[in-house]
Design a protein around this motif. Structure first.
Motif, PDB file in Angstrom:
ATOM      1  N   ILE A 117       0.812  -1.232   0.003  1.00 23.18           N
ATOM      2  CA  ILE A 117      -0.031   0.072  -0.052  1.00 23.18           C
ATOM      3  C   ILE A 117       1.057   1.312  -0.010  1.00 23.18           C
ATOM      4  O   ILE A 117       1.888   1.366   0.827  1.00 23.18           O
ATOM      5  CB  ILE A 117      -1.047   0.053   1.112  1.00 23.18           C
ATOM      6  CG1 ILE A 117      -1.899  -1.316   1.229  1.00 23.18           C
ATOM      7  CG2 ILE A 117      -1.777   1.389   1.015  1.00 23.18           C
ATOM      8  CD1 ILE A 117      -1.176  -2.322   1.938  1.00 23.18           C
ATOM      9  N   ALA A 118       0.762   2.108  -1.012  1.00 25.04           N
ATOM     10  CA  ALA A 118       1.554   3.482  -1.143  1.00 25.04           C
ATOM     11  C   ALA A 118       0.892   4.425  -1.104  1.00 25.04           C
ATOM     12  O   ALA A 118      -0.489   4.467  -1.802  1.00 25.04           O
ATOM     13  CB  ALA A 118       2.605   3.103  -2.331  1.00 25.04           C
ATOM     14  N   ALA A 119       1.306   5.808  -0.787  1.00 20.05           N
ATOM     15  CA  ALA A 119       0.835   7.039  -1.268  1.00 20.05           C
ATOM     16  C   ALA A 119       1.511   7.609  -2.359  1.00 20.05           C
ATOM     17  O   ALA A 119       2.754   7.524  -2.398  1.00 20.05           O
ATOM     18  CB  ALA A 119       1.042   7.942   0.074  1.00 20.05           C
ATOM     19  N   ILE A 120       0.786   8.285  -3.274  1.00 22.49           N
ATOM     20  CA  ILE A 120       1.436   8.587  -4.533  1.00 22.49           C
ATOM     21  C   ILE A 120       1.363  10.090  -4.737  1.00 22.49           C
ATOM     22  O   ILE A 120       0.061  10.544  -4.028  1.00 22.49           O
ATOM     23  CB  ILE A 120       1.309   7.741  -5.668  1.00 22.49           C
ATOM     24  CG1 ILE A 120      -0.392   7.666  -6.042  1.00 22.49           C
ATOM     25  CG2 ILE A 120       1.773   6.409  -5.594  1.00 22.49           C
ATOM     26  CD1 ILE A 120      -0.695   6.874  -7.365  1.00 22.49           C
ATOM     27  N   ASP A 121       1.849  10.785  -5.761  1.00 17.42           N
ATOM     28  CA  ASP A 121       1.485  11.949  -6.133  1.00 17.42           C
ATOM     29  C   ASP A 121       0.571  11.933  -6.916  1.00 17.42           C
ATOM     30  O   ASP A 121       0.564  12.057  -8.291  1.00 17.42           O
ATOM     31  CB  ASP A 121       2.641  12.792  -6.692  1.00 17.42           C
ATOM     32  CG  ASP A 121       2.549  14.159  -7.130  1.00 17.42           C
ATOM     33  OD1 ASP A 121       1.765  14.490  -6.588  1.00 17.42           O
ATOM     34  OD2 ASP A 121       3.546  14.766  -7.632  1.00 17.42           O
ATOM     35  N   ASN A 122      -0.841  11.825  -6.545  1.00 16.39           N
ATOM     36  CA  ASN A 122      -2.323  11.946  -7.411  1.00 16.39           C
ATOM     37  C   ASN A 122      -3.186  12.692  -6.551  1.00 16.39           C
ATOM     38  O   ASN A 122      -3.523  11.899  -5.388  1.00 16.39           O
ATOM     39  CB  ASN A 122      -2.478  10.637  -7.697  1.00 16.39           C
ATOM     40  CG  ASN A 122      -3.752  10.508  -8.687  1.00 16.39           C
ATOM     41  OD1 ASN A 122      -4.754  10.976  -8.211  1.00 16.39           O
ATOM     42  ND2 ASN A 122      -3.563   9.913  -9.875  1.00 16.39           N
TER      43      ASN A 122
END
Length: 232
Positions: free
Chosen positions: A95-100
């Motif tokens: 699970i990752a946080a991304i630039d979106n």
């Protein structure tokens, strides 16, 4: 997301600690993730969804040459590679946080090539609540001062199942508990006084795991000794 049952003493992140995390990436982290850390800190849901110390290099280091494992437009690969890994699951999902802005959370599934996208961190937790059939009965086990003891019933090539069952019966007769999960299968007995639980491996009858927080070590030591005394 329903409020989870809390095991032991939680340690919410401070503003300074969260700022240290934000400094590792070049994009703003979602408010819902920040609010979760400010409320609960790091820990695990039902020992299946683990929210751990974020790692900005995890995806890039481990999957930089293997992004074809998932269906992903080539133009989006750099965004995912530079994502901040914030959690994993027992099954190997990332699970990752991304630039979106619209979907700042993604799941890279271990057993699928379809990337999942979410708008809030609560939606991620709700997804696993449904996937693992928690039925809303979530518990959150803090990583704060986490320690664990494993007691084995394996004796050479054999497992002393009769002894395991005796110890289990004695435990139930003598040790008060606050709550139990998976009582009919792999029971986990919550003992808030030690900030943890006692887990009996009822399937293999091979071990007892005792999780506690170090600030409650004297209480945990008594329970550990109780189990060991009955194995003598």
């Amino acid at each position: 997301m329903q409020a989870p049952y809390l095991i032991g003493q939680i340690k919410p992140l401070t503003t300074a600690e969260f700022q240290q995390i934000t400094a590792t990436v070049t994009f703003p982290l979602p408010v819902s993730y920040r609010d979760f850390l400010y409320t609960y800190g790091l820990g695990a849901f039902n020992e299946l969804l683990m929210i751990h110390q974020p790692d900005e290099a995890y995806i890039r280091s481990n999957f930089g040459e293997y992004m074809d494992l998932w269906e992903l437009p080539e133009s989006e690969e750099p965004v995912v590679l530079n994502g901040l890994t914030i959690a994993t699951t027992i099954d190997g999902d990332i699970i990752a946080a991304i630039d979106n802005t619209q979907f700042p959370f993604i799941i890279l599934p271990r057993h699928s090539d379809k990337i999942l996208r979410f708008g809030t961190f609560e939606e991620v937790i709700d997804y696993y609540d449904h996937t693992y059939h928690f039925s809303g009965d979530l518990y959150f086990d803090s990583y704060y001062n986490y320690e664990q003891e494993n007691i084995t019933f394996v004796n050479g090539p054999a497992i002393d199942k009769a002894l395991f069952e005796k110890v289990h019966r004695d435990f139930l007769a003598n040790i008060p508990t606050d709550k139990v999960y998976n009582e009919d299968k792999q029971p986990k007995y919550i003992i808030q006084e030690m900030g943890g639980w006692v887990y009996f491996d009822n399937i293999y009858k091979s071990s007892v795991r005792i999780k506690y927080q170090s600030q409650y070590r004297p209480v945990a030591d008594k329970i550990i000794q109780f189990v060991r005394d009955r194995m003598a």
